[in-house]
Design an enzyme around this catalytic site. Structure first.
Site, PDB file in Angstrom:
ATOM      1  N   HIS A 105       3.617   6.608  -6.807  1.00  0.00           N
ATOM      2  CA  HIS A 105       2.696   7.783  -7.433  1.00  0.00           C
ATOM      3  C   HIS A 105       3.624   9.126  -7.208  1.00  0.00           C
ATOM      4  O   HIS A 105       3.574   9.936  -8.096  1.00  0.00           O
ATOM      5  CB  HIS A 105       1.738   8.149  -6.261  1.00  0.00           C
ATOM      6  CG  HIS A 105       0.184   8.809  -6.937  1.00  0.00           C
ATOM      7  ND1 HIS A 105      -0.727   9.247  -6.025  1.00  0.00           N
ATOM      8  CD2 HIS A 105       0.203   9.363  -8.058  1.00  0.00           C
ATOM      9  CE1 HIS A 105      -1.556  10.040  -7.019  1.00  0.00           C
ATOM     10  NE2 HIS A 105      -1.019  10.322  -8.026  1.00  0.00           N
ATOM     11  N   HIS A 139       0.730  -1.266   0.140  1.00  0.00           N
ATOM     12  CA  HIS A 139      -0.004  -0.126  -0.050  1.00  0.00           C
ATOM     13  C   HIS A 139       0.962   1.293  -0.234  1.00  0.00           C
ATOM     14  O   HIS A 139       0.591   2.082  -0.949  1.00  0.00           O
ATOM     15  CB  HIS A 139      -0.794  -0.005   1.171  1.00  0.00           C
ATOM     16  CG  HIS A 139      -1.787   1.080   1.476  1.00  0.00           C
ATOM     17  ND1 HIS A 139      -3.118   1.186   1.263  1.00  0.00           N
ATOM     18  CD2 HIS A 139      -1.353   2.431   1.953  1.00  0.00           C
ATOM     19  CE1 HIS A 139      -3.712   2.497   1.206  1.00  0.00           C
ATOM     20  NE2 HIS A 139      -2.467   3.146   1.795  1.00  0.00           N
ATOM     21  N   GLU A 140       1.798   1.303   0.981  1.00  0.00           N
ATOM     22  CA  GLU A 140       2.591   2.369   1.101  1.00  0.00           C
ATOM     23  C   GLU A 140       3.543   2.643   0.004  1.00  0.00           C
ATOM     24  O   GLU A 140       3.674   3.771  -0.598  1.00  0.00           O
ATOM     25  CB  GLU A 140       3.399   2.534   2.348  1.00  0.00           C
ATOM     26  CG  GLU A 140       2.643   2.539   3.813  1.00  0.00           C
ATOM     27  CD  GLU A 140       1.446   3.777   3.595  1.00  0.00           C
ATOM     28  OE1 GLU A 140       1.687   4.820   2.980  1.00  0.00           O
ATOM     29  OE2 GLU A 140       0.480   3.441   4.430  1.00  0.00           O
ATOM     30  N   HIS A 192       1.782   4.493  -2.873  1.00  0.00           N
ATOM     31  CA  HIS A 192       1.894   5.891  -2.666  1.00  0.00           C
ATOM     32  C   HIS A 192       3.217   6.328  -3.289  1.00  0.00           C
ATOM     33  O   HIS A 192       3.218   7.457  -3.917  1.00  0.00           O
ATOM     34  CB  HIS A 192       1.652   6.398  -1.290  1.00  0.00           C
ATOM     35  CG  HIS A 192       0.197   6.152  -0.659  1.00  0.00           C
ATOM     36  ND1 HIS A 192      -0.930   7.060  -1.371  1.00  0.00           N
ATOM     37  CD2 HIS A 192      -0.218   5.597   0.490  1.00  0.00           C
ATOM     38  CE1 HIS A 192      -1.836   6.906  -0.621  1.00  0.00           C
ATOM     39  NE2 HIS A 192      -1.445   6.158   0.505  1.00  0.00           N
TER      40      HIS A 192
END
Ligand SMILES: [Zn+2]
Length: 716
Positions: free
Chosen positions: A517, A510-511, A514
């Site tokens: 991104h 998940h992290e 980010h």
């Protein structure tokens, strides 16, 4: 204006949140503008040129005493940069006003980037004290800019001509965003209202710090000390070993210490047979900052809600939620409630079925008590094991931290051609930190990625991604980002490496999502790096899908001792168990989302009784007594000290997007190059340069459908 508040973006779904500080003290009255030419030391490493590779902060040379003078200096520089725009004798143009304003504050961004990241990841009382000194200064700086009439007149002049200036798409978006920032920041208010707005903003900046300070102290204040071995019954060996180590570190050799930190409390609640001790630790958790002592947050959060409501009224909105949501994909409170309600009824029905299952087990065991919150995780674990033959601890050996990290990097390699080269020659702020250079498929430099995985007393709880430097273009040169993932994963115990739970492995992906991104960003203006809160979880949550794809699991989930890939049968059991306990997970999350919205649709919050308000809000939706909302108000840091006010719903809003977006990969193949290319160029590279719904439609060819989410969570 980049990163207006400099607050590190808190993106973890598991954010518990705390930051260390001693006592609250009155903040100084020396506004930075009064003496911009502070005596910044020539040798202050925060201010000098960073000659490190890639301009990584020279952590090894930065000391606490450097921060305050660096902030004073950088705030002064920003004021002069903005003053030059205001005092220009030239008529306002895109270049001399909008573009110049966007580029201002580079030094402040650099200083703030180091300070606010370390305030979360490697803090101490001194840093927390500096944060309290700085909050009113940066709040005043923001207001001095946003409320400056001459500056707004120049921005408005450009905004009015925006159709005739021959601007490209990003330039036009920058004009619109800048104009909107000023209007939302109070530029159109009368003088008296502006004065009130400044006072509100300053008070809010301090209330948030006080809230998290109290929460940290409450979280660290509690220890469950066990001195009888029989009280450890049910707990797995690795959990017991970690508790023994914690006791040893606390000078209590021979005992076992459990805390309210995630790697400690959640395993305890899942496995400890001693019901009374489970109740004790969960009660301590849910009563944090709600005990009427000096660390109580109720008055602070009511004051926060009241000030937010007042600010919204000043700016012409019915509530803070209306004000905040205008900038999001959801746009209005009605839209948020529509999604929450659509999910609530089926989720509650599923959770009630789960509760009935657990109650039946309690009866079978010969007990006659009624299921309570302190029993839920314990019986969930039992039933999971019985029904799917799946024990969390059977999985851990396949999820060594190193394998999971490499697995995530490998997915980025297959999707986007990225490679990660570890650099041991760069300065670090802690010896557990690891640093990687990220390269694109053609070998060109994309950015720097810093990971910091384990809990420390000096680190806030939760998991998050943020940046020491964001990507933007300066004088035609592409400035690449320095991105960080900070987590609180299970530590290595004894001779074994860190072995993660499945949930921790998903959090890592998940992290990392980010992180991608940020690393893949290709925008021109720093201001346009802002992504709506309810869209920003799409790039992160979509990565969790790859984490659990069988073909991906096979490649990275290898037994730490034998190197054997995770067996097919275990993968099958993980898949079968995927929807297990989803009623609980959805209900505890949605309850917190409703609570957040209820606090922020208030038109007036003065004099509200926090406890009664919370009870009413949760009663209204019919929250079942066996489940506690994921966050109660006094420790709901996301909304009272983070960036998620009227925004906690964002995770599930984004989940509609990521579930549907991943369908596109499922349809074409999870590593289909064209689909990956489209996701990269239409979403990951775009920052906030386009409307979020438009970006999604460019990728998916249509608006998102809620069906894949309902399917995934077993809610239809
Ligand atoms: Zn996130």
């Amino acid at each position: 204006m980049k990163a207006k508040s400099h607050a590190a973006i808190l993106l973890g779904t598991l954010m518990v949140g705390f930051s260390a500080v001693s006592s609250h003290q009155a903040h100084g009255s020396d506004r930075a503008g009064a003496n911009p030419a502070s005596t910044a030391n020539e040798t202050n490493p925060l201010l000098g040129e960073w000659t490190t590779p890639f301009g990584v902060p020279p952590f090894d040379r930065i000391k606490e005493e450097h921060y305050f003078p660096a902030f004073q200096k950088a705030i002064g520089v920003k004021r002069r940069e903005v003053d030059a725009i205001i005092k220009s004798s030239q008529p306002a143009t895109f270049a001399n006003t909008i573009e110049t304003l966007d580029a201002s504050g580079e030094m402040l961004d650099r200083v703030g980037g180091v300070f606010y990241n370390l305030k979360s990841a490697e803090t101490n009382d001194q840093i927390q004290g500096i944060a309290r000194q700085i909050a009113p200064l940066t709040s005043a700086l923001d207001d001095d800019i946003l409320l400056n009439e001459q500056l707004f007149a120049r921005i408005k002049a450009v905004w009015e001509q925006r159709d005739t200036l021959g601007l490209n798409a990003q330039q036009r978006k920058l004009v619109e965003e800048t104009y909107k920032d000023f209007v939302r920041g109070g530029a159109k208010l009368a003088a008296e209202q502006k004065t009130r707005l400044r006072a509100i903003n300053e008070e809010l900046s301090l209330l948030g710090l006080q809230f998290s300070d109290n929460l940290l102290k409450e979280t660290n204040a509690y220890q469950l000390v066990i001195d009888k071995r029989e009280d450890l019954a049910g707990l797995p060996e690795n959990v017991i070993a970690a508790a023994a180590e914690a006791a040893g570190n606390a000078g209590m050799e021979g005992k076992w210490v459990f805390t309210l930190h995630a790697p400690s409390i959640w395993p305890f609640l899942s496995y400890a047979d001693n019901r009374e001790l489970r109740r004790q630790i969960l009660t301590a958790y849910t009563k944090r900052s709600d005990q009427g002592n000096g660390r109580d947050n109720k008055a602070i959060l009511v004051r926060t809600a009241a000030l937010r409501a007042e600010r919204a009224r000043l700016l012409g909105y019915p509530s803070h939620a209306h004000f905040a949501l205008e900038e999001r994909m959801a746009k209005t409170p009605d839209q948020v409630y529509r999604l929450l309600n659509q999910l609530w009824t089926p989720a509650l029905a599923v959770a009630k079925k789960e509760a009935a299952d657990f109650q039946a087990v309690i009866q079978q065991e010969g007990h006659d008590f009624k299921l309570e919150p302190c029993d839920w995780r314990y019986y969930a674990e039992k039933v999971r094991k019985a029904r799917y033959n799946l024990d969390e601890n059977e999985l851990r050996p396949y999820f060594s931290l190193e394998n999971v990290r490499q697995g995530a990097f490998a997915v980025a390699g297959k999707l986007y051609g990225l490679s990660f080269v570890e650099r041991t020659d760069l300065p670090k702020y802690h010896n557990e930190v690891r640093t990687f250079e990220v390269k694109d498929a053609d070998g060109s430099h994309l950015g720097v990625f810093i990971v910091d995985f384990h809990p420390r007393a000096s680190k806030r709880g939760g998991a998050w991604c943020s940046g020491f430097r964001d990507q933007y273009v300066k004088d035609g040169r592409d400035i690449r980002p320095i991105v960080t993932n900070v987590c609180n994963f299970t530590r290595p115990v004894g001779g074994a490496p860190a072995l993660l739970s499945l949930e921790e492995a998903e959090t890592l992906f998940h992290e990392f999502g980010h992180g991608l991104h940020s690393l893949l960003s290709r925008i021109h203006y720093g201001t346009l790096g802002r992504v709506p809160r309810d869209f920003v979880e799409l790039p992160s949550q979509i990565m969790e899908h790859w984490a659990l794809e069988p073909q991906v699991l096979k490649s990275y989930a290898r037994h730490w001792q034998t190197g054997e890939p995770i067996p097919d049968d275990l993968i099958a059991r993980i898949k079968e168990a995927e929807r297990f306990n989803q009623g609980f997970a959805t209900v505890e999350y949605l309850a917190a989302s409703f609570l957040d919205m209820e606090w922020h649709v208030l038109g007036e919050a003065k004099g509200v009784d926090a406890t009664r308000f919370e009870n009413t809000a949760l009663g209204k939706i019919g929250l079942m007594p066996e489940i506690v909302t994921r966050y109660r108000s006094p420790y709901f840091q996301h909304i009272f000290a983070g960036g998620y006010s009227a925004g906690y719903y964002s995770y599930i809003w984004s989940e509609v997007l990521d579930a549907d977006a991943f369908q596109a990969f499922k349809e074409k193949g999870i590593f289909d190059p064209a689909t990956a290319r489209s996701f990269r160029t239409n979403i990951l590279e775009k920052g906030g340069t386009e409307d979020a719904m438009e970006m999604f439609k460019h990728f998916r060819g249509r608006e998102p459908s809620v069906e894949p989410l309902l399917e995934k969570r077993g809610l239809k």
